[in-house]
Design an enzyme around this catalytic site. Structure first.
Site, PDB file in Angstrom:
ATOM      1  N   GLY A 204      39.051  28.919  37.830  1.00  0.00           N
ATOM      2  CA  GLY A 204      39.989  29.112  38.924  1.00  0.00           C
ATOM      3  C   GLY A 204      40.043  30.576  39.313  1.00  0.00           C
ATOM      4  O   GLY A 204      39.735  31.457  38.510  1.00  0.00           O
TER       5      GLY A 204
ATOM      6  N   GLN B  45      44.019  37.852  42.967  1.00  0.00           N
ATOM      7  CA  GLN B  45      43.108  38.423  41.972  1.00  0.00           C
ATOM      8  C   GLN B  45      41.955  39.190  42.607  1.00  0.00           C
ATOM      9  O   GLN B  45      41.244  39.918  41.912  1.00  0.00           O
ATOM     10  CB  GLN B  45      42.550  37.332  41.060  1.00  0.00           C
ATOM     11  CG  GLN B  45      43.577  36.751  40.116  1.00  0.00           C
ATOM     12  CD  GLN B  45      42.962  35.677  39.251  1.00  0.00           C
ATOM     13  OE1 GLN B  45      42.882  34.523  39.662  1.00  0.00           O
ATOM     14  NE2 GLN B  45      42.521  36.061  38.069  1.00  0.00           N
TER      15      GLN B  45
ATOM     16  N   CYS C  94      42.162  34.301  31.383  1.00  0.00           N
ATOM     17  CA  CYS C  94      42.337  34.701  32.776  1.00  0.00           C
ATOM     18  C   CYS C  94      41.270  35.727  33.138  1.00  0.00           C
ATOM     19  O   CYS C  94      41.012  36.651  32.364  1.00  0.00           O
ATOM     20  CB  CYS C  94      43.737  35.296  32.966  1.00  0.00           C
ATOM     21  SG  CYS C  94      44.065  35.854  34.656  1.00  0.00           S
ATOM     22  N   LEU C  95      40.666  35.558  34.313  1.00  0.00           N
ATOM     23  CA  LEU C  95      39.622  36.485  34.751  1.00  0.00           C
ATOM     24  C   LEU C  95      40.143  37.905  34.945  1.00  0.00           C
ATOM     25  O   LEU C  95      39.370  38.856  34.913  1.00  0.00           O
ATOM     26  CB  LEU C  95      38.971  35.972  36.037  1.00  0.00           C
ATOM     27  CG  LEU C  95      38.187  34.658  35.895  1.00  0.00           C
ATOM     28  CD1 LEU C  95      37.687  34.196  37.259  1.00  0.00           C
ATOM     29  CD2 LEU C  95      37.045  34.793  34.910  1.00  0.00           C
TER      30      LEU C  95
ATOM     31  N   HIS D 262      48.243  27.673  36.380  1.00  0.00           N
ATOM     32  CA  HIS D 262      47.843  29.070  36.161  1.00  0.00           C
ATOM     33  C   HIS D 262      47.666  29.784  37.506  1.00  0.00           C
ATOM     34  O   HIS D 262      48.183  30.888  37.693  1.00  0.00           O
ATOM     35  CB  HIS D 262      46.531  29.092  35.353  1.00  0.00           C
ATOM     36  CG  HIS D 262      46.022  30.450  35.049  1.00  0.00           C
ATOM     37  ND1 HIS D 262      46.135  31.018  33.801  1.00  0.00           N
ATOM     38  CD2 HIS D 262      45.394  31.371  35.827  1.00  0.00           C
ATOM     39  CE1 HIS D 262      45.586  32.235  33.829  1.00  0.00           C
ATOM     40  NE2 HIS D 262      45.135  32.465  35.052  1.00  0.00           N
ATOM     41  N   GLU D 263      46.955  29.140  38.434  1.00  0.00           N
ATOM     42  CA  GLU D 263      46.717  29.769  39.739  1.00  0.00           C
ATOM     43  C   GLU D 263      48.004  29.854  40.561  1.00  0.00           C
ATOM     44  O   GLU D 263      48.223  30.834  41.278  1.00  0.00           O
ATOM     45  CB  GLU D 263      45.614  29.040  40.506  1.00  0.00           C
ATOM     46  CG  GLU D 263      44.264  28.980  39.790  1.00  0.00           C
ATOM     47  CD  GLU D 263      43.760  30.310  39.241  1.00  0.00           C
ATOM     48  OE1 GLU D 263      44.054  31.376  39.810  1.00  0.00           O
ATOM     49  OE2 GLU D 263      43.056  30.279  38.214  1.00  0.00           O
TER      50      GLU D 263
ATOM     51  N   HIS E 162      49.762  32.915  39.624  1.00  0.00           N
ATOM     52  CA  HIS E 162      49.202  34.105  40.305  1.00  0.00           C
ATOM     53  C   HIS E 162      49.802  34.273  41.699  1.00  0.00           C
ATOM     54  O   HIS E 162      50.105  35.393  42.112  1.00  0.00           O
ATOM     55  CB  HIS E 162      47.680  34.019  40.419  1.00  0.00           C
ATOM     56  CG  HIS E 162      46.954  34.494  39.209  1.00  0.00           C
ATOM     57  ND1 HIS E 162      47.030  35.789  38.742  1.00  0.00           N
ATOM     58  CD2 HIS E 162      46.134  33.837  38.364  1.00  0.00           C
ATOM     59  CE1 HIS E 162      46.287  35.917  37.663  1.00  0.00           C
ATOM     60  NE2 HIS E 162      45.730  34.751  37.401  1.00  0.00           N
TER      61      HIS E 162
END
Length: 172
Positions: A45, A50, A90-91, A132-133, A136
């Site tokens: 994702g 991000q 997480c990226l 999760h997204e 963000h």
């Protein structure tokens, strides 16, 4: 200018993203770039904040194929069911993972790139990625969901991210 995944503690990661007002060729182009970036980073994702784009859009690809990704615009979670405590990363925090409690199943709505309203029923990894997204888009990070002992265990890594961030910013 090439799109990059921003790392903690980049300020845009803590801002609430604004609704996307129109879907045009620029939005489609940025979404395609995000898909490529997410696949290159081997993520499941990626949210627009991000990459420094503070709008309510994210991409999820839980099956790892270039045909499995989905682009969700102005998403909302309507209902959440059950609870699951699983490992998550997480990226924007490379190398950090922790067990995070999330709903096991969700019901949600969003718009696709054609401007059509879609309904989503997701469970397992897809439901986790959605939550999760969504975090963000609301300026929340997965470290905010960690228990105190897990947060303490990664505190040295967070300080290192903060040091690197300060070192790369040129004083005005």
């Amino acid at each position: 200018m090439a799109m990059n995944i921003l790392l903690y503690p980049e300020p845009v990661l803590r801002q609430k993203a604004k609704p996307l007002k129109e879907i045009n060729t620029e939005v489609c182009k940025k979404a395609e770039e995000m898909i490529e970036l997410m696949h290159h980073a081997q993520g499941v994702g990626l949210a627009a904040p991000q990459v420094g784009w503070s709008v309510r859009l994210f991409i999820i690809d839980v099956d790892g194929t270039s045909h499995g990704e989905k682009i969700f615009i102005n998403p909302i979670i309507i209902e959440a069911f059950g609870e699951l405590n699983k490992e998550e990363g997480c990226l924007s925090f490379p190398g950090i993972t922790s067990k995070i409690i999330r709903a096991h199943r969700i019901k949600a709505q969003a718009y696709n790139l054609k401007g059509q309203k879609i309904e989503i029923n997701a469970e397992g990894l897809a439901a986790r990625a959605w939550q999760h997204e969504m975090d963000h888009l609301n300026g929340e990070l997965f470290i905010d969901k960690m228990g105190p002992s897990n947060r303490l265990a990664i505190s040295h890594r967070l300080k290192e991210f903060e040091r690197l961030y300060k070192a790369t910013k040129v004083p005005v």
